[in-house]
Design a protein around this motif. Structure first.
Motif, PDB file in Angstrom:
ATOM      1  N   THR A 226      51.969  43.071  30.482  1.00 20.80           N
ATOM      2  CA  THR A 226      50.965  43.125  31.968  1.00 20.80           C
ATOM      3  C   THR A 226      51.642  42.695  33.035  1.00 20.80           C
ATOM      4  OG1 THR A 226      49.196  42.712  30.133  1.00 20.80           O
ATOM      5  CG2 THR A 226      48.534  42.827  32.310  1.00 20.80           C
TER       6      THR A 226
ATOM      7  N   GLN B  10      48.860  38.629  32.666  1.00 18.58           N
ATOM      8  CA  GLN B  10      47.956  38.781  31.573  1.00 18.58           C
ATOM      9  C   GLN B  10      46.590  37.914  31.636  1.00 18.58           C
ATOM     10  OE1 GLN B  10      49.040  40.223  28.578  1.00 18.58           O
ATOM     11  NE2 GLN B  10      46.744  39.849  27.843  1.00 18.58           N
TER      12      GLN B  10
ATOM     13  N   ALA C  95      44.080  39.899  33.377  1.00 15.44           N
ATOM     14  CA  ALA C  95      43.610  41.035  32.541  1.00 15.44           C
ATOM     15  C   ALA C  95      42.606  40.397  31.496  1.00 15.44           C
ATOM     16  CB  ALA C  95      44.641  41.783  31.902  1.00 15.44           C
ATOM     17  N   ASP C  96      43.061  39.371  30.904  1.00 13.09           N
ATOM     18  CA  ASP C  96      42.055  38.662  29.859  1.00 13.09           C
ATOM     19  C   ASP C  96      40.846  38.125  30.750  1.00 13.09           C
ATOM     20  OD1 ASP C  96      43.726  38.688  27.958  1.00 13.09           O
ATOM     21  OD2 ASP C  96      44.191  36.703  28.019  1.00 13.09           O
TER      22      ASP C  96
ATOM     23  N   ILE D 235      39.259  39.750  33.384  1.00 10.35           N
ATOM     24  CA  ILE D 235      38.407  40.997  33.555  1.00 10.35           C
ATOM     25  C   ILE D 235      37.824  41.621  32.240  1.00 10.35           C
ATOM     26  CG2 ILE D 235      38.752  43.305  34.086  1.00 10.35           C
ATOM     27  CD1 ILE D 235      40.814  42.489  36.033  1.00 10.35           C
ATOM     28  N   LYS D 236      38.460  41.376  31.082  1.00  7.18           N
ATOM     29  CA  LYS D 236      38.064  41.939  29.857  1.00  7.18           C
ATOM     30  C   LYS D 236      36.785  40.937  29.597  1.00  7.18           C
ATOM     31  CE  LYS D 236      39.177  39.665  25.907  1.00  7.18           C
ATOM     32  NZ  LYS D 236      39.982  39.231  25.119  1.00  7.18           N
ATOM     33  N   LEU D 237      36.993  39.471  29.824  1.00  6.23           N
ATOM     34  CA  LEU D 237      35.883  38.758  29.438  1.00  6.23           C
ATOM     35  C   LEU D 237      34.636  38.924  30.316  1.00  6.23           C
ATOM     36  CD1 LEU D 237      37.714  35.223  28.937  1.00  6.23           C
ATOM     37  CD2 LEU D 237      36.484  36.534  27.421  1.00  6.23           C
TER      38      LEU D 237
ATOM     39  N   ALA E 169      33.678  41.731  31.453  1.00  2.71           N
ATOM     40  CA  ALA E 169      33.255  43.292  30.737  1.00  2.71           C
ATOM     41  C   ALA E 169      32.351  42.982  29.599  1.00  2.71           C
ATOM     42  CB  ALA E 169      34.299  44.265  31.065  1.00  2.71           C
ATOM     43  N   LYS E 170      32.703  41.788  28.881  1.00  4.61           N
ATOM     44  CA  LYS E 170      32.460  41.551  27.474  1.00  4.61           C
ATOM     45  C   LYS E 170      30.852  41.556  27.289  1.00  4.61           C
ATOM     46  CE  LYS E 170      34.698  39.409  23.526  1.00  4.61           C
ATOM     47  NZ  LYS E 170      35.417  38.577  23.307  1.00  4.61           N
TER      48      LYS E 170
ATOM     49  N   SER F  56      34.542  31.658  29.141  1.00  4.99           N
ATOM     50  CA  SER F  56      35.580  31.406  29.855  1.00  4.99           C
ATOM     51  C   SER F  56      35.046  30.264  30.876  1.00  4.99           C
ATOM     52  CB  SER F  56      35.634  32.662  30.844  1.00  4.99           C
ATOM     53  OG  SER F  56      34.559  33.074  31.630  1.00  4.99           O
TER      54      SER F  56
END
Lengths: 129, 402, 241
Positions: free
Chosen positions: B59, B67, B70-71, B73-75, B77-78, B249
């Motif tokens: 990434t 990285q 990206a983490d 953004i993932k969190l 959207a979770k 987070s």
């Protein structure tokens, strides 16, 4: 509706004056009084031993607010001499002794819980004749 | 800045102060959030290197430096899950309590000569005290999750933090005693000059107590080998077992925020704060007191110094985490009560005796003369005149002690 | 409509004249009082603890505003960070479903409420009774440092020297109370540790079982360290012992 609005309008000047006027000792005393009264009620109402302990903390804290207010040079009017450093030192002692008191009270509560399997102080009536 | 806005931009006073406060808050928030992004990436890379892996590589280019973003953004959207038996209000509140405590402690932390949110004359105690409040978030999370793993984690955390506050307090008091002030800015200023002026090298006792501080700091921010609250080998994930998404987070940011904070506090208390090992600015003839560009440059240099030291501290914590195995809870308690506390108390007494015998520090030639350190210490609000009797009394006490 | 506009006008106008000290006082005072009342009204003991934390934290803010920074920091450190964590710890040790919220009868509540309201009325009346206390501050004063407090605890009064004697005679400070408090705390530490220690209640049956089952090494070691700490320790160690 008009009544509500009128009430609002009447309340606003009081609130605004609270925000624009400098704070005096009496302001702090009011806060201390409310904390103290809340603590007393808490001690009387709660049946959980830890709830009673929290009430005691509130009472001590209410007293502390008063000590600090009387000690503060920011809050005294002209010519008034407050408690000075004495008030702050007494407040410190209150905090320390409250910590000691909480430790002992907690130990007693845990002992009570271990022996009676409850923290309901209404059940602590072993000494009743 | 507020004065500038009032005088130059012509803003009303209340607006100027508000803007100043908001700017300061946003800057501190950026230190925490940006720091967390960098440190999470660094932790992954360091862990990978220690375990003979590569870590994130894809990434954002060769080193995977995007990285953590990206983490994040993932969190975001979770899905945000909450267990059925959970106490909703407390469950939602807990991460913010943790994060706020971590954030508030930054208010009194000086980044450079006058780069400080609010200079408090009890700065050290404020930072330590507010940092201690973070435990409430963990306890609330543990209780509210309605999961036994969370509750166990929270209980351990409560016991651990309360215990470790005792030796931590003793360690923190030593620099306070040497500087004669609880103001973090003053403490750092007293260590200006060459690195021999740092309290770390003041005498053998401070050198030992610094390592006690490091141990207690690692324990008080819940990092391995003291991370019993989230021991994943026994408690799934400890107090944040039931958390996911954004709330999780927040816990993570609070953790990295307080790691950075205790490192920065160590830098200020023992390693000269924003004063580098070599007084570059002074050798160049620049001074932080001046308001011109040179002074600004000196401050930026100081801030870089402090950030560098704090980052170094965080990296050491990561190194320790991936090197040492986790302790058992009874070993954690033993470390605190049987080793750290007596050691801290003995070193505290040692520093006191040293200060009485050799007030100048270990390298007499390079450090400031003895009298200078205590100057003005006994002055009360009444000034010199009022402090006369007090100074006399203190002198008498010192004579009796001799 | 005009009423709303008037409200807005009344709110926005004094913003320029806003006294920030008073603003923060009102903020902290509101949080402290509201949370104190919430402690009384809440049934769930864990929520009570949370409200108490918020109330005492806001009170620490009030101390900072009153210029007692050292007391404020101590309040945060000892009270909120130490005492209340201990309290919450106790709550969790005893927080089993039936005790999380023990209901009080309505009669008790009403009675206590009346007594509390009466007490509050008396206190408020006395708070406003002295005119000097209602006099607002005369302006900004030099910020007091924590040093006089520390020196007073060491027995030296820096802030007010004894009248009439320029040297030597210093007004006595708080050295003796300080020492008494420290001894007191030590006694409390020992006493609390003794009280909280769970008694070993070993029935013959339990001893038999313990003798017949050889415990794994880690459990035996653990039991040796936290000998007889009973319930508390077993919760701490994740129920391993």
């Amino acid at each position: 509706m008009s009544g509500g609005l009128l009430g609002q309008v009447a309340a606003v000047p009081l609130f605004a004056s609270l925000l624009t006027e400098p704070v005096s000792v009496a302001h702090y005393l009011v806060v201390g009084a409310i904390l103290f009264a809340a603590g007393i009620v808490c001690m009387a109402v709660k049946r959980n031993a830890l709830g009673v302990l929290m009430g005691i903390e509130l009472v001590l804290n209410g007293a502390n607010v008063n000590f600090v207010a009387f000690a503060s040079p920011y809050l005294q009017g002209e010519g008034a001499r407050g408690l000075g450093i004495d008030g702050q030192v007494i407040a410190l002692f209150v905090i320390l002794l409250a910590a000691a008191e909480a430790a002992v009270a907690l130990a007693i509560t845990l002992n009570f819980y271990n022996n009676h399997a409850t923290v309901d102080i209404d059940r602590a009536d072993d000494l009743k004749g | 800045m507020a004065e500038f806005l009032i005088n130059s931009a012509g803003l009303p006073e209340w607006l100027a102060w508000t803007i100043t406060a908001v700017v300061a808050a946003v800057l501190i928030l950026n230190v925490i959030a940006g720091g967390a992004l960098v440190f999470i990436w660094a932790e992954r890379k360091i862990a990978a290197r220690i375990q003979d892996r590569l870590g994130p590589t894809r990434t954002g280019g060769r080193f995977g430096w995007l990285q953590s973003l990206a983490d994040g953004i993932k969190l975001l959207a979770k899905e945000d899950l909450m267990p059925e038996g959970a106490d909703g209000m407390l469950f939602r509140l807990a991460p913010y309590v943790s994060f706020c405590a971590s954030f508030c402690a930054f208010i009194a932390l000086p980044f450079a000569f006058d780069f400080v949110g609010q200079r408090l004359n009890v700065g050290v105690f404020f930072v330590v005290a507010v940092l201690g409040l973070e435990v409430f978030g963990v306890i609330l999370a543990g209780y509210a999750s309605a999961s036994k793993w969370s509750l166990f984690g929270a209980m351990r955390e409560a016991a651990q933090v309360v215990s470790y506050e005792v030796p931590l307090g003793m360690c923190v008091v030593v620099p306070v005693m040497l500087a004669g002030s609880m103001d973090l800015v003053t403490i750092a200023e007293k260590q200006a000059g060459w690195f021999t002026n740092w309290y770390l090298f003041h005498d053998p006792f401070t050198f030992v107590i610094f390592w006690v501080y490091v141990t207690c700091a690692v324990a008080s921010v819940n990092r391995a080998p003291f991370d019993l609250a989230e021991a994943e080998s026994e408690l799934v994930a400890g107090f944040h077992t039931e958390y996911s998404g954004l709330r999780w987070s927040y816990f993570f940011m609070a953790e990295y925020g307080s790691m950075f904070l205790v490192s920065a506090l160590a830098a200020v208390l023992f390693m000269g704060g924003w004063n580098g090992p070599i007084p570059v600015a002074k050798l160049l003839g620049l001074s932080a007191g001046t308001g011109d560009t040179a002074g600004y440059f000196v401050r930026l240099l100081g801030m870089a110094n402090l950030l560098g030291k704090a980052t170094l501290g965080v990296l050491v914590m990561m190194w320790v985490r991936w090197t040492l195995p986790r302790l058992r809870i009874d070993q954690v308690m033993t470390t605190c009560l049987k080793y750290c506390t007596p050691l801290a108390a003995a070193m505290f007494a040692g520093v006191m005796v040293w200060q009485l015998a050799l007030p100048g520090g270990i390298v007499r030639g390079l450090s400031r003369p003895a009298g200078e350190v205590r100057e003005g210490w006994l002055e009360g609000p009444g000034g010199k005149a009022a402090s006369r009797p007090a100074a006399d009394a203190a002198q008498k006490v010192a004579e009796v002690a001799r | 409509m005009s009423g709303i506009l008037a409200t807005f006008g009344a709110v926005t106008l004094p913003l320029a004249a806003l006294n920030w000290h008073s603003f923060f006082f009102v903020l902290f005072a509101a949080v402290a009082c509201a949370c104190a009342i919430a402690v009384v009204l809440a049934d769930n003991v864990v929520r009570m603890a949370l409200y108490l934390v918020l109330s005492l934290g806001a009170t620490a803010g009030l101390f900072f505003l009153a210029g007692a920074e050292f007391v404020g920091a101590m309040q945060l450190m000892i009270y909120v960070g130490g005492t209340l964590v201990l309290l919450v710890f106790g709550v969790m040790l005893t927080a089993q479903a039936p005790f999380v919220s023990i209901k009080t009868t309505t009669g008790d509540r009403v009675l206590a409420g009346v007594v509390g309201a009466a007490l509050l009325a008396v206190l408020l009346q006395s708070a406003f009774s002295v005119p000097a206390w209602r006099q607002p501050a005369a302006g900004t004063v030099a910020a007091p440092a924590a040093t006089p407090v520390g020196m007073a605890l060491l027995g030296v009064r820096v802030d007010e020297p004894a009248a009439g004697s320029p040297q030597g005679a210093v007004r006595s400070g708080y050295l003796l109370p300080f020492e008494i408090v420290s001894v007191h705390l030590l006694v409390v530490l020992v006493g609390a540790a003794y009280l909280a220690r769970a008694k070993k209640r070993k029935t013959p049956r339990a001893i038999e079982v313990a003798a017949s089952v050889e415990p794994p090494a880690s459990v035996a070691e653990h039991a040796a360290v936290g000998r007889g700490a009973g319930r508390a320790t077993s919760v701490l160690s994740g129920g391993r012992s």
